[in-house]
Design a protein around this motif. Sequence first.
Motif, PDB file in Angstrom:
ATOM      1  N   PHE A   1       0.829  -1.200   0.000  1.00 34.76           N
ATOM      2  CA  PHE A   1       0.000   0.000   0.000  1.00 34.76           C
ATOM      3  C   PHE A   1       0.870   1.259   0.000  1.00 34.76           C
ATOM      4  CE2 PHE A   1      -1.899   3.431   2.504  1.00 34.76           C
ATOM      5  CZ  PHE A   1      -3.060   3.675   1.809  1.00 34.76           C
TER       6      PHE A   1
ATOM      7  N   LEU B   1      -6.927   0.856   2.296  1.00 33.47           N
ATOM      8  CA  LEU B   1      -6.167  -0.159   3.031  1.00 33.47           C
ATOM      9  C   LEU B   1      -7.070  -0.870   4.033  1.00 33.47           C
ATOM     10  CD1 LEU B   1      -3.571  -1.584   3.978  1.00 33.47           C
ATOM     11  CD2 LEU B   1      -3.181   0.375   5.493  1.00 33.47           C
TER      12      LEU B   1
ATOM     13  N   LEU C   1      -5.624  -4.376  -4.126  1.00 32.68           N
ATOM     14  CA  LEU C   1      -5.396  -2.942  -3.986  1.00 32.68           C
ATOM     15  C   LEU C   1      -5.739  -2.199  -5.275  1.00 32.68           C
ATOM     16  CD1 LEU C   1      -2.064  -2.833  -1.964  1.00 32.68           C
ATOM     17  CD2 LEU C   1      -4.293  -2.032  -1.220  1.00 32.68           C
TER      18      LEU C   1
END
Length: 310
Positions: free
Chosen positions: A264, A278, A301
């Motif tokens: 991330f 996240l 993600l």
Amino acid sequence: MPLPEPPPWRQARAAGGARTSRPYLIGPEQVEVVNAALRLRRPLLVTGNPGTGKSSLAYAVADELGLGPVLVWPVNTRSTLTDALYRYDAIGRLRGDGGPPDAGAGTGSAAGVGSYVRLGPLGTALATRHEGRPRLLLIDELDKSDVDLPNDLLHVLEEGEFTIPELARLPESPEGVPVFTEGSHERVTVHRGSVRCADFPLVVMTSNGEREFPPAFLRRCVRLELPDPGPRQLQDIVRAHFAEAGPGALAAHWPAIEVLIENFVARRDLGGLATDQLLHAVHLLRQGVQPGERHLREAVLRELHDRGGR
């Protein structure tokens, strides 16, 4: 198949209910700046990248100080100061839509005219208090406003008062004119068309840094820059947001969460990711979406990134 539970921060609330309090972590240096704004009763101008918690800070302060529901003014390019102060439904008054709720009050009387006036979020913040304390107003994304709006705000934020011309023109009434407030059916009484605060409200203004503000405006603000949280702070944020699930709720997933945080941070530095995304990915891991390979974790993600951009 039963429907999976949503994250704690996506639980629906009853109509009129308060927003669910969420954990908020901030460094000691930022705490000092926030406290300075509170003590000085000056607007707090919070800048930072999307996802750094600018808006959430306002809710955390209101919750910590017991200031009641946060009044929110989401700003866009069409926003004007009058929008935030009050709205007057002239067409509704001419048509008599709904009619004044006060028995015997015609649309030409002071009470009748007041029935078509509703204070906006800034007007309500000036006119009301919560259990003897000032209200908190969030002016969200002020940098999206028309170039003149920050300067238009100066007098109201400095003096704590404004006039409603539609009420100021009415014959003077010793009882004043009751008008509605933002987000409720409650009323406050306005005398001679003037609204003046008993206590300066606490004002939090957010900006993504997309433009500069006039120097005269900046001089009247306390400025806070929120940095992007680092890996250690992100770990603390994840633990805080899932604390209600119990101390061992994340233990089995923690190695994968650490890799997720590492990925991330790397992708966030390229732009486009926010901390909420996240937390969403961690929630998916807890619910059994456990990508075992690095590229699959990155795919999660990437999907969240794409959703955030729409």
